[in-house]
Design an enzyme around this catalytic site. Structure first.
Site, PDB file in Angstrom:
ATOM      1  N   CYS A  27       6.854  -7.049   6.747  1.00 12.98           N
ATOM      2  CA  CYS A  27       7.999  -6.483   7.471  1.00 12.98           C
ATOM      3  C   CYS A  27       8.610  -7.566   8.348  1.00 12.98           C
ATOM      4  O   CYS A  27       7.902  -8.406   8.890  1.00 12.98           O
ATOM      5  CB  CYS A  27       7.537  -5.314   8.351  1.00 12.98           C
ATOM      6  SG  CYS A  27       8.907  -4.353   9.046  1.00 12.98           S
ATOM      7  N   CYS A  70       2.283  -2.114  15.536  1.00 11.46           N
ATOM      8  CA  CYS A  70       2.173  -1.850  14.096  1.00 11.46           C
ATOM      9  C   CYS A  70       1.473  -2.995  13.368  1.00 11.46           C
ATOM     10  O   CYS A  70       1.835  -4.159  13.532  1.00 11.46           O
ATOM     11  CB  CYS A  70       3.568  -1.638  13.506  1.00 11.46           C
ATOM     12  SG  CYS A  70       3.534  -1.313  11.738  1.00 11.46           S
ATOM     13  N   GLU A  98       0.824  -1.191   0.000  1.00 12.77           N
ATOM     14  CA  GLU A  98       0.000   0.000   0.000  1.00 12.77           C
ATOM     15  C   GLU A  98       0.861   1.244   0.000  1.00 12.77           C
ATOM     16  O   GLU A  98       1.962   1.254   0.547  1.00 12.77           O
ATOM     17  CB  GLU A  98      -0.908  -0.005   1.233  1.00 12.77           C
ATOM     18  CG  GLU A  98      -1.930  -1.136   1.151  1.00 12.77           C
ATOM     19  CD  GLU A  98      -2.774  -1.322   2.406  1.00 12.77           C
ATOM     20  OE1 GLU A  98      -3.850  -1.903   2.265  1.00 12.77           O
ATOM     21  OE2 GLU A  98      -2.357  -0.916   3.501  1.00 12.77           O
ATOM     22  N   CYS A 104       7.491  -4.704  15.723  1.00 16.60           N
ATOM     23  CA  CYS A 104       6.922  -3.667  16.590  1.00 16.60           C
ATOM     24  C   CYS A 104       5.498  -4.073  16.984  1.00 16.60           C
ATOM     25  O   CYS A 104       4.665  -4.361  16.124  1.00 16.60           O
ATOM     26  CB  CYS A 104       6.899  -2.323  15.861  1.00 16.60           C
ATOM     27  SG  CYS A 104       8.522  -1.828  15.253  1.00 16.60           S
ATOM     28  N   CYS A 107       3.569   8.569   0.874  1.00 15.60           N
ATOM     29  CA  CYS A 107       4.103   7.643   1.870  1.00 15.60           C
ATOM     30  C   CYS A 107       4.213   6.289   1.164  1.00 15.60           C
ATOM     31  O   CYS A 107       3.201   5.717   0.767  1.00 15.60           O
ATOM     32  CB  CYS A 107       3.148   7.587   3.061  1.00 15.60           C
ATOM     33  SG  CYS A 107       3.614   6.351   4.278  1.00 15.60           S
ATOM     34  N   CYS A 156      -0.352   5.920   9.823  1.00 13.20           N
ATOM     35  CA  CYS A 156       0.870   5.209  10.226  1.00 13.20           C
ATOM     36  C   CYS A 156       0.533   3.926  10.964  1.00 13.20           C
ATOM     37  O   CYS A 156      -0.266   3.936  11.899  1.00 13.20           O
ATOM     38  CB  CYS A 156       1.675   6.043  11.221  1.00 13.20           C
ATOM     39  SG  CYS A 156       2.663   7.292  10.479  1.00 13.20           S
TER      40      CYS A 156
HETATM   41  N1  SAH Z   1       9.844   0.635   9.436  1.00 18.84           N
HETATM   42  C1  SAH Z   1       9.964   2.049   9.364  1.00 18.84           C
HETATM   43  C2  SAH Z   1       8.898   2.738   8.525  1.00 18.84           C
HETATM   44  C3  SAH Z   1       7.459   2.287   8.652  1.00 18.84           C
HETATM   45  S1  SAH Z   1       6.512   2.763  10.034  1.00 18.84           S
HETATM   46  C4  SAH Z   1       9.999   2.648  10.757  1.00 18.84           C
HETATM   47  O1  SAH Z   1       9.814   1.907  11.714  1.00 18.84           O
HETATM   48  O2  SAH Z   1      10.273   3.834  10.895  1.00 18.84           O
HETATM   49  C5  SAH Z   1       6.263   4.484   9.949  1.00 18.84           C
HETATM   50  C6  SAH Z   1       6.022   5.118  11.313  1.00 18.84           C
HETATM   51  O3  SAH Z   1       4.745   4.746  11.871  1.00 18.84           O
HETATM   52  C7  SAH Z   1       7.043   4.691  12.349  1.00 18.84           C
HETATM   53  O4  SAH Z   1       7.454   5.797  13.105  1.00 18.84           O
HETATM   54  C8  SAH Z   1       6.251   3.730  13.213  1.00 18.84           C
HETATM   55  O5  SAH Z   1       6.803   3.566  14.476  1.00 18.84           O
HETATM   56  C9  SAH Z   1       4.898   4.386  13.223  1.00 18.84           C
HETATM   57  N2  SAH Z   1       3.795   3.503  13.623  1.00 18.84           N
HETATM   58  C10 SAH Z   1       3.708   2.172  13.476  1.00 18.84           C
HETATM   59  N3  SAH Z   1       2.527   1.727  13.946  1.00 18.84           N
HETATM   60  C11 SAH Z   1       1.854   2.816  14.372  1.00 18.84           C
HETATM   61  C12 SAH Z   1       0.544   3.021  14.929  1.00 18.84           C
HETATM   62  N4  SAH Z   1      -0.286   2.012  15.125  1.00 18.84           N
HETATM   63  N5  SAH Z   1       0.175   4.288  15.241  1.00 18.84           N
HETATM   64  C13 SAH Z   1       1.011   5.333  15.015  1.00 18.84           C
HETATM   65  N6  SAH Z   1       2.232   5.195  14.472  1.00 18.84           N
HETATM   66  C14 SAH Z   1       2.649   3.960  14.170  1.00 18.84           C
END
Ligand code: SAH
Length: 348
Positions: A114, A121, A94, A118, A107, A339
């Site tokens: 991935c 996420c 996406e 985390c 974006c 995000c």
């Molecule tokens: N893997 C990379 C890029 C993808 S995530 C990274 O970790 O930076 C992009 C951003 O969204 C990151 O800062 C991540 O921590 C944040 N993110 C992930 N899940 C989220 C959520 N449920 N709510 C808000 N931000 C989130």
């Protein structure tokens, strides 16, 4: 045979020129094709109208153009657009177009799924299927640029690698894609308008500094306390904050480019004064700013965004210590485009 055909966009300009010479044609045909493939983003050989039919047929016999296809486009009530992007092998990623009054930001995704874990996420729940190729990353940008021109009457202005995947785990392809995006032979965008966001892989942050990249760096920090960070981002047990810190100092020394820390404040996780103090301390190692991002719930309820009062405490403390802080509101939540919400719910 279909399977013998090569992905033409894996070839450099030089290799394309050589291909034509070895087929008894002029080297400059390679330049023409290269321009069609990148600057003009051609989806098929048929559209390459300055080549003879015989040349186009010959290309068709030898190569494929693995162009992405935007399968589904969803529009949020706030103007955000999410594209479900089908790849040549039918996998789906996406990408998101985020409009503001003056800018359009793309974006983009760098991997299918991935490999990091985390806990907050949605993408982390999809296992990593494969890395995206440079052309698949490039195509996402072109698709969003087209949508921006069509719906907002202006070109794309910024790119963030904050879609699916960990860009540094697909280092070479991400850098190749950025090279094409910034090159006059591609989209000619300024690298200053591109941000690569990483969970923080110290060795590769150093490598980026050594490679003298010109784009911006964002690090998803979320906690400056090892124990807490490991509990929400388990890979932190391997890539510890001390290593990350060292890599970031190295990054700044080499690039002189300020780092952005992305940070969500969650109730009961990082909402205490000691958490803010640790963040302030972490920010002292290299010039940086903090982007407090809103939490986008991903359906299990384990994580709760902290209260406004707690966010205020963060903002006040950071500002008092001379650290720039911005509070970022989520966009496109109603279509799962914010995000951490990218998980192919709309995909297949
Ligand atoms: N893997 C990379 C890029 C993808 S995530 C990274 O970790 O930076 C992009 C951003 O969204 C990151 O800062 C991540 O921590 C944040 N993110 C992930 N899940 C989220 C959520 N449920 N709510 C808000 N931000 C989130």
């Amino acid at each position: 045979m279909e399977s013998k055909k090569r992905d033409i966009r894996a070839l450099t300009r030089e290799q394309l020129r050589d291909f034509f010479v070895s087929h008894g044609d002029k080297a400059f045909r390679g330049n023409q094709v290269y321009e069609w493939l990148w600057q003009k983003s051609a989806h098929s050989f048929d559209v390459m109208t300055n080549l003879s039919k015989a040349t186009r047929d010959m290309l068709e016999e030898n190569f494929v153009i693995n162009h992405i296809q935007v399968d589904q486009m969803q529009r949020s009530s706030d103007g955000t657009i999410k594209n479900a992007v089908r790849l040549h092998d039918d996998l789906v990623v996406e990408s998101v177009l985020i409009p503001t009054k003056t800018r359009t930001t793309a974006c983009v995704s760098s991997q299918v799924g991935c490999s990091l874990d985390c806990k907050f996420c949605a993408t982390a729940r999809l296992k990593r299927m494969r890395n995206l190729n440079p052309d698949e990353i490039y195509d996402q940008v072109v698709a969003i640029d087209n949508e921006s021109r069509l719906y907002f009457d202006r070109p794309l202005s910024n790119i963030v690698f904050m879609g699916m995947g960990e860009p540094l785990m697909n280092y070479n392809n991400v850098l190749k894609a950025i090279e094409k995006i910034t090159s006059p032979e591609g989209l000619g965008m300024s690298p200053k308008r591109i941000t690569v966001s990483t969970s923080g892989v110290p060795k590769l942050i150093k490598k980026m500094a050594d490679d003298a990249v010109k784009f911006k760096l964002a690090v998803s920090l979320h906690s400056a306390v090892d124990e807490t960070r490991t509990s929400i981002m388990p890979f932190n047990a391997t890539f510890t904050l001390a290593d990350l810190r060292e890599a970031l100092v190295y990054w700044y020394q080499k690039t002189k480019s300020r780092i952005t820390y992305e940070y969500v404040v969650w109730e009961g996780i990082n909402d205490q004064r000691k958490d803010v103090d640790a963040l302030v301390e972490f920010c002292r190692f290299a010039p940086s700013k903090v982007n407090l991002i809103e939490y986008n719930p991903i359906d299990d309820g384990d994580f709760q965004q902290a209260s406004n009062k707690t966010i205020e405490m963060y903002v006040e403390t950071l500002e008092k210590n001379g650290i720039t802080v911005t509070v970022r509101r989520s966009r496109g939540k109603d279509i799962d485009a914010a995000c951490g919400q990218l998980a192919n719910k709309s995909g297949s």
